[in-house]
Design a protein around this motif. Structure first.
Motif, mmCIF file in Angstrom:
data_model
loop_
_atom_site.group_PDB
_atom_site.id
_atom_site.type_symbol
_atom_site.label_atom_id
_atom_site.label_comp_id
_atom_site.label_asym_id
_atom_site.label_seq_id
_atom_site.Cartn_x
_atom_site.Cartn_y
_atom_site.Cartn_z
ATOM 1 N N ALA A 77 5.167 -12.866 6.107
ATOM 2 C CA ALA A 77 4.975 -12.215 6.848
ATOM 3 C C ALA A 77 6.136 -11.033 6.516
ATOM 4 N N ILE A 78 7.210 -11.049 6.852
ATOM 5 C CA ILE A 78 8.388 -9.890 6.697
ATOM 6 C C ILE A 78 8.361 -9.498 5.381
ATOM 7 N N GLY A 79 8.577 -10.487 4.470
ATOM 8 C CA GLY A 79 8.185 -10.351 2.323
ATOM 9 C C GLY A 79 7.156 -9.010 2.526
ATOM 10 N N LYS A 80 5.986 -10.144 3.053
ATOM 11 C CA LYS A 80 4.693 -9.012 2.979
ATOM 12 C C LYS A 80 4.680 -8.455 3.054
ATOM 13 N N PHE A 81 5.136 -7.670 4.779
ATOM 14 C CA PHE A 81 5.560 -6.252 5.004
ATOM 15 C C PHE A 81 5.886 -4.961 4.198
ATOM 16 N N ILE A 82 6.950 -5.714 4.308
ATOM 17 C CA ILE A 82 8.191 -4.695 3.017
ATOM 18 C C ILE A 82 7.175 -4.270 1.751
ATOM 19 N N GLY A 83 7.561 -5.503 1.224
ATOM 20 C CA GLY A 83 6.732 -6.297 0.042
ATOM 21 C C GLY A 83 5.584 -4.689 0.067
ATOM 22 N N ASN A 84 4.495 -5.168 1.019
ATOM 23 C CA ASN A 84 3.443 -3.785 0.775
ATOM 24 C C ASN A 84 4.046 -2.149 0.937
ATOM 25 N N LEU A 85 5.402 -2.016 1.793
ATOM 26 C CA LEU A 85 5.391 -0.321 1.868
ATOM 27 C C LEU A 85 5.756 -0.425 1.110
ATOM 28 N N SER A 86 6.240 -0.758 -0.271
ATOM 29 C CA SER A 86 7.157 -1.037 -1.389
ATOM 30 C C SER A 86 6.188 -0.932 -2.794
ATOM 31 N N GLN A 87 5.539 -1.443 -2.789
ATOM 32 C CA GLN A 87 4.331 -1.403 -3.485
ATOM 33 C C GLN A 87 3.049 0.167 -3.750
ATOM 34 N N LYS A 88 2.968 0.107 -2.393
ATOM 35 C CA LYS A 88 2.036 1.541 -2.117
ATOM 36 C C LYS A 88 3.001 2.925 -2.418
ATOM 37 N N LEU A 89 4.715 2.872 -1.705
ATOM 38 C CA LEU A 89 5.247 3.999 -2.369
ATOM 39 C C LEU A 89 5.225 4.155 -3.835
ATOM 40 N N PHE A 90 4.832 3.276 -4.529
ATOM 41 C CA PHE A 90 4.868 2.991 -6.134
ATOM 42 C C PHE A 90 3.739 3.343 -6.554
ATOM 43 N N ASP A 91 2.492 2.968 -6.179
ATOM 44 C CA ASP A 91 1.422 3.396 -6.352
ATOM 45 C C ASP A 91 0.997 4.689 -6.196
ATOM 46 N N GLY A 92 1.465 5.312 -4.938
ATOM 47 C CA GLY A 92 1.434 6.865 -4.388
ATOM 48 C C GLY A 92 -0.088 6.768 -3.340
ATOM 49 N N THR A 93 -0.044 5.589 -2.595
ATOM 50 C CA THR A 93 -0.948 4.796 -1.780
ATOM 51 C C THR A 93 -1.071 4.780 -0.494
ATOM 52 N N LEU A 94 0.245 5.357 -0.165
ATOM 53 C CA LEU A 94 0.778 5.350 1.134
ATOM 54 C C LEU A 94 -0.352 6.111 2.090
ATOM 55 N N GLY A 95 -0.809 5.472 3.327
ATOM 56 C CA GLY A 95 -2.054 6.329 3.813
ATOM 57 C C GLY A 95 -1.192 6.305 5.278
ATOM 58 N N GLN A 96 -2.695 6.811 6.260
ATOM 59 C CA GLN A 96 -2.084 7.595 7.289
ATOM 60 C C GLN A 96 -1.443 6.480 8.802
ATOM 61 N N VAL A 97 -1.772 5.339 8.351
ATOM 62 C CA VAL A 97 -1.456 3.512 8.815
ATOM 63 C C VAL A 97 0.431 3.411 8.280
ATOM 64 N N GLU A 98 0.750 3.120 7.530
ATOM 65 C CA GLU A 98 1.950 3.345 6.901
ATOM 66 C C GLU A 98 2.757 4.510 7.267
ATOM 67 N N ILE A 99 1.845 6.435 7.243
ATOM 68 C CA ILE A 99 2.758 6.899 6.990
ATOM 69 C C ILE A 99 3.201 6.329 8.776
ATOM 70 N N ASP A 100 2.480 6.254 9.985
ATOM 71 C CA ASP A 100 2.846 6.508 11.420
ATOM 72 C C ASP A 100 4.018 5.276 11.317
ATOM 73 N N ASN A 101 3.814 4.537 10.673
ATOM 74 C CA ASN A 101 4.721 2.949 10.265
ATOM 75 C C ASN A 101 5.935 3.503 10.545
ATOM 76 N N LEU A 102 6.055 4.551 9.666
ATOM 77 C CA LEU A 102 7.335 4.822 9.303
ATOM 78 C C LEU A 102 7.933 5.270 9.869
ATOM 79 N N LEU A 103 7.254 6.377 11.011
ATOM 80 C CA LEU A 103 7.722 7.034 11.755
ATOM 81 C C LEU A 103 8.364 6.195 12.698
ATOM 82 N N VAL A 104 7.769 5.258 13.286
ATOM 83 C CA VAL A 104 7.904 4.615 14.716
ATOM 84 C C VAL A 104 9.078 3.264 13.801
ATOM 85 N N MET A 105 9.432 2.989 12.480
ATOM 86 C CA MET A 105 10.392 1.784 11.902
ATOM 87 C C MET A 105 11.593 3.175 12.127
ATOM 88 N N ARG A 106 11.106 4.224 11.709
ATOM 89 C CA ARG A 106 12.441 4.970 11.869
ATOM 90 C C ARG A 106 13.382 5.202 12.664
#
Length: 337
Positions: free
Chosen positions: A205-234
């Motif tokens: 589950a941890i691998g999938k969580f981190i991998g999904n962020l990296s994949q969406k970053l590369f694909d340019g598909t980071l949405g509002q869910v990921e953007i909010d998550n990144l704020l909280v994560m930081r």
């Protein structure tokens, strides 16, 4: 402008997919048989210095405009090679100086990179017909190559120096024909020969969580869910790196995960940490994010953190996160409920 009279340069190729501005500029210089510094002096003279700043982050107007005019690439395409294109995606507001959320620091000093802010995938460099450096390799939460499923490197494995490909041609003659960006500028080691290390996550589950962020970053598909998550994560990253002795969140979660702690440099933040540290810390953060409310509740119950630390210096907190931590505002509540 000095040195060139034609509207377009003799060689004016477009940037490659996800290519950094600096990588593109260096390749343009070498394609004309010129060293990077010579090329930039011909373009801008001595008054507009390029390499004593993080040009991928700052992207001054005079540089962007000149590249657009001389290559036939639109201003928008040039800006897409810069870290400013991550505004509203990886970070909220651009800053010309200081720490920029999730963007790695180069620690520039007299045109030298004293930090390890530019990562690379050895297998990408090996597979490239013409090696180049990706924009996504400057992002702190991106620690793996989603294409080759291996860890990114942040330094030369032979001499330990950080990547500074704009200095590669300093070891060559005055006029250059072939200078590969995959060479270490210090020792000449072929960075594509670096060991490809497969990531080992604490859970799927941890691998999938981190991998999904990296994949969406590369694909340019980071949405509002990921953007909010990144704020909280930081924000949690800051709490893990904190010098505040009353915040014991890092030790608490390492214990809960059953993993060993490593020494964190509390004088820096995640954007200045090496790739091994970020890989470790990101797994701890992912563990928390995957079951946020119960795991925060347990941390507060065991006095690993106090409610006020969850809100301190967090001005852009997503509303859903505020609703979660509001449940912990009264320290007298029964955390079993």
């Amino acid at each position: 402008m000095k040195g060139f009279t034609s509207p377009l340069w003799p060689i004016h190729f477009k940037p490659l997919p996800d290519e950094l501005l600096s990588s593109w500029l260096v390749r343009l210089a070498h394609s004309h048989g010129l060293k990077v510094q010579t090329f930039c002096n011909l373009l801008f003279g001595n008054t507009c210095q390029v390499w004593n700043r993080d040009i991928d982050r700052l992207a001054p107007d005079w540089l962007v405009t000149e590249l657009s005019d001389r290559t036939g690439v639109t201003i928008e395409q040039v800006m897409a090679t810069t870290l400013q294109s991550y505004q509203g995606v990886v970070y909220h507001r651009h800053r010309a100086s200081g720490t920029l959320a999730w963007i790695q620091c180069l620690k520039l000093h007299h045109r030298k990179f004293e930090g390890f802010g530019l990562q690379f995938c050895p297998e990408c460099l090996a597979a490239d017909k013409e090696p180049y450096f990706r924009k996504s390799w400057r992002v702190a939460f991106n620690v793996i190559c989603t294409r080759h499923k291996c860890m990114l490197h942040d330094r030369c494995p032979h001499c330990g120096c950080g990547v500074a490909f704009h200095r590669n041609d300093m070891r060559h003659a005055q006029y250059v024909t072939i200078v590969s960006l995959k060479e270490c500028h210090q020792c000449g080691f072929d960075l594509s020969r670096s060991q490809a290390i497969r990531p080992k996550y604490e859970s799927k589950a941890i691998g999938k969580f981190i991998g999904n962020l990296s994949q969406k970053l590369f694909d340019g598909t980071l949405g509002q869910v990921e953007i909010d998550n990144l704020l909280v994560m930081r924000h949690f990253a800051k709490l893990l790196f904190t010098r505040n002795s009353t915040v014991k969140l890092y030790s608490h979660f390492c214990d809960a995960m059953g993993i060993d702690e490593i020494v964190l440099n509390t004088k820096c933040d995640i954007e200045r940490a090496d790739v091994k540290t970020r890989y470790h810390v990101l797994q701890v953060i992912a563990y928390l994010m995957l079951n946020l409310e119960p795991r925060l509740r347990e941390a507060i119950k065991l006095k690993a953190i106090k409610y006020n630390h969850l809100k301190k210096d967090f001005d852009e907190m997503p509303s859903w996160h505020l609703r979660i931590i509001a449940k912990f505002s009264n320290w007298r509540i029964n955390y079993q409920n």
